[in-house]
Design a protein around this motif. Structure first.
Motif, short mmCIF file in Angstrom:
data_model
loop_
_atom_site.label_atom_id
_atom_site.label_comp_id
_atom_site.label_asym_id
_atom_site.label_seq_id
_atom_site.Cartn_x
_atom_site.Cartn_y
_atom_site.Cartn_z
N TRP A 161 0.85 -1.20 0.00
CA TRP A 161 0.00 0.00 0.00
C TRP A 161 0.88 1.24 0.00
CZ3 TRP A 161 -1.11 3.23 4.60
CH2 TRP A 161 -2.06 4.21 4.34
N PRO A 170 0.66 5.00 0.78
CA PRO A 170 -0.26 5.95 1.43
C PRO A 170 -0.54 7.16 0.54
CG PRO A 170 1.47 5.24 2.95
CD PRO A 170 1.86 4.74 1.59
N ARG A 199 -1.95 -1.01 6.04
CA ARG A 199 -2.10 0.38 6.47
C ARG A 199 -1.38 0.63 7.79
NH1 ARG A 199 -6.33 2.56 3.30
NH2 ARG A 199 -6.65 4.29 4.72
N GLU A 200 -1.16 -0.44 8.56
CA GLU A 200 -0.43 -0.30 9.82
C GLU A 200 0.98 -0.85 9.73
OE1 GLU A 200 -2.70 -1.90 13.01
OE2 GLU A 200 -4.47 -0.67 12.57
N ASP A 212 -14.44 0.06 8.41
CA ASP A 212 -13.22 -0.36 7.73
C ASP A 212 -13.51 -1.37 6.61
OD1 ASP A 212 -11.58 1.25 9.19
OD2 ASP A 212 -11.01 -0.28 10.65
N HIS A 214 -12.70 -0.69 2.81
CA HIS A 214 -11.38 -0.82 2.20
C HIS A 214 -11.33 -1.94 1.15
CE1 HIS A 214 -9.84 2.16 4.83
NE2 HIS A 214 -9.85 1.42 5.92
#
Length: 576
Positions: free
Chosen positions: A48, A50, A189-190, A210, A213
């Motif tokens: 991903w 950002p 994402r984390e 969530d 997504h």
């Protein structure tokens, strides 16, 4: 580049991410790993980038990486850079609200085609190290983790390889690995690796919103947003609460969408494994003669193939989980890209995916353009499954004449280019010119400004039958031949007696503007009746003054809608 990454997460995208991420998540969920789960979920790795719309705008040179940046559409902010977020800019804010929080904010318009084309370089870099990747949407790449883990030795090594590949393309990325698609997306994402079997506990405390997504189409995104809103109103606010509900209750109340959401919330695949043979893949292919080396030529063939493939899926009542785009060049080289699809693709969305992919190849922005012109294009719908909700309507079905007209428009567009055939889209606005927008045939016809919203001061019905491509400058004169203007109180300075067309350059659209009855727009009109003026105040923040509208009619049976700034007048439309 790094314009989309949070400053605090920058160290987590290095080679240490894997180890630190695994230890952190393992400590949090080790006590809650479900025992004896009979149905294993697919182990997925997700890369991903950002705030990809911001990164794409920087890569295209529209903005500078050091600036606070926000990408916006007609509804508000779509993505913001880390520096803009530090000033309070958030996704979904109106542009004026975002600028009030960050006066130095640099705005860039949303462009999905730009996002797809710019992301092609990242995908090609990832494919150089890990094969069989799937693009979920610009900024997100999904791949099965099992094969790469065996080749590189560990999931940490896979994450390091993916991050390094993205870095070679000039962007900072984060990688997550987990069981199930939703868990893998959130893990990316984390920037963590979730241990096998721990996805349900990893997701349990997260907001049901969530779930959005996992969507990749406009329709799927709208349906999931509405579904999660209903869940929250019912008091089901976390994914863990949704996963604990009985599958029969969820299916009875929310149908297939609810069942899919419950499985995703439990860390499983969106669809249960099926013991029966799957639906065969659907393929549409065409030879490009002459070979396509320009985007407009390839786009014509792509649109025709996309519409054919979509029509075949509709007739069979199926949808696809993956869309594979293949192209062959004159020297025998093969280009291929796979898009992961969640939900029902509309015809325009399917066409756009293919066109944007071709643009990414042919424009050379990926750094590796085709070695020769394209000679063959193939679209394949894979992971085909029945779709109970996909069917042609009983009413409003496209007739034979409409289909033939559409094919004729595509043929003309292939000869003239993408902008050679335009279709009108009804928009919200005040003037006739604002209330219709022309788009290329086959493009998205969603209004940018909602026509159902109130527009105080808009020109009342009936609207002019003909609106010139550009306003026609005219002079409004009284009986003495003096110009008629509007004073500060909004009153005319004289009685309109005639309207004369001001001199215009050769080729100006005013020379071709004609009345629907076949009469050319008069160069001189004797006014017998008139109404107005009506003031309209808009865009005052940009220093734009009031505009005035005036209707005039002549004995010749011609009526005009005029607009002016108080001194100069323009003909905006001709009434039938």
């Amino acid at each position: 580049m790094g314009v989309g990454a949070d400053p605090g997460a920058r160290h987590a995208t290095t080679g240490r991410t894997g180890a630190s991420g695994v230890s952190a998540v393992s400590a949090a969920v080790s006590e809650h790993v479900p025992a004896g789960r009979e149905e294993p979920a697919t182990r997925l790795a997700v890369l991903w980038v950002p705030d990809w719309p911001v990164v794409a705008a920087v890569l295209e040179g529209l903005v500078q990486a050091h600036q606070p940046i926000a990408v916006h559409d007609a509804r508000g902010v779509v993505a913001a850079s880390a520096r803009a977020r530090a000033s309070g800019v958030r996704r979904g804010q109106r542009r004026r609200a975002a600028q009030s929080l960050c006066p130095d904010l640099v705005l860039a318009p949303m462009d999905e085609g730009r996002d797809v084309s710019a992301f092609e370089a990242v995908v090609q870099a990832v494919e150089g190290d890990v094969p069989q990747v799937q693009v979920m949407r610009p900024g997100v790449v999904v791949l099965a983790a099992q094969g790469p883990r065996r080749y590189f030795g560990s999931e940490e090594a896979v994450a390091d390889t993916l991050i390094g590949a993205a870095a070679s393309a000039g962007v900072e990325a984060q990688v997550g690995v987990a069981d199930g698609q939703l868990a893998a997306l959130i893990a990316a994402r984390e920037s963590v690796l979730v241990p096998p079997g721990a996805s349900a506990a990893f997701l349990a405390g997260r907001d049901v919103r969530d779930l959005v997504h996992v969507t990749t189409t406009r329709q799927a995104r709208a349906e999931m947003t509405e579904f999660t809103g209903v869940l929250r109103r019912l008091g089901i606010t976390t994914l863990g609460a949704l996963a604990q509900m009985r599958s029969g209750q969820v299916a009875a109340r929310f149908g297939a969408l609810g069942s899919q959401a419950r499985r995703l919330a439990a860390g499983l695949d969106g669809q249960p494994p099926s013991g029966r043979r799957g639906e065969p893949d659907l393929t549409s292919a065409a030879e490009l003669d002459p070979p396509a080396q320009r985007m407009d030529t390839a786009a014509f063939a792509a649109r025709r193939l996309a519409e054919d493939l979509h029509a075949r899926m509709m007739r069979r009542g199926v949808l696809c989980g993956r869309l594979r785009v293949r192209a062959r060049t004159e020297d025998g080289a093969e280009l291929e890209r796979t898009w992961r699809i969640e939900g029902v693709l509309a015809t325009t969305e399917l066409t756009d995916r293919v066109r944007w992919q071709l643009d990414g190849w042919l424009s050379g922005r990926s750094g590796r353009p085709p070695s020769a012109a394209l000679t063959r294009l193939t679209l394949t719908a894979e992971e085909v499954s029945p779709a109970n909700t996909v069917a042609e309507g009983l009413w409003g079905r496209v007739g034979r004449g409409e289909r033939q007209a559409g094919r004729a428009a595509l043929r003309v567009q292939g000869m003239l280019g993408a902008d050679g055939v335009l279709a009108p889209v009804t928009e919200g606005g005040r003037s006739p010119r604002d209330r219709v927008r022309l788009v290329a045939w086959g493009d998205d016809v969603t209004p940018v400004r909602d026509p159902a919203q109130p527009w105080p001061g808009q020109i009342p019905q009936p609207l002019p039958a003909t609106v010139p491509a550009e306003p026609v400058p005219v002079r409004v004169l009284d009986q003495a031949g003096d110009s008629v203007g509007v004073d500060d109180r909004g009153a005319l300075s004289g009685m309109p007696a005639r309207v004369e067309m001001a001199p215009v350059r050769q080729g100006h659209p005013a020379r071709q503007a004609a009345h629907p009855s076949g009469k050319a727009m008069p160069r001189r009109l004797a006014v017998s009746r008139w109404a107005g003026p009506w003031p309209v105040h808009e865009r005052w923040w940009a220093g734009q003054g009031a505009r005035y509208y005036l209707q005039v009619a002549g004995e010749e049976g011609v009526a005009l809608l005029l607009s002016g700034d108080g001194e100069q007048w323009w003909a905006e439309g001709i009434y039938d």
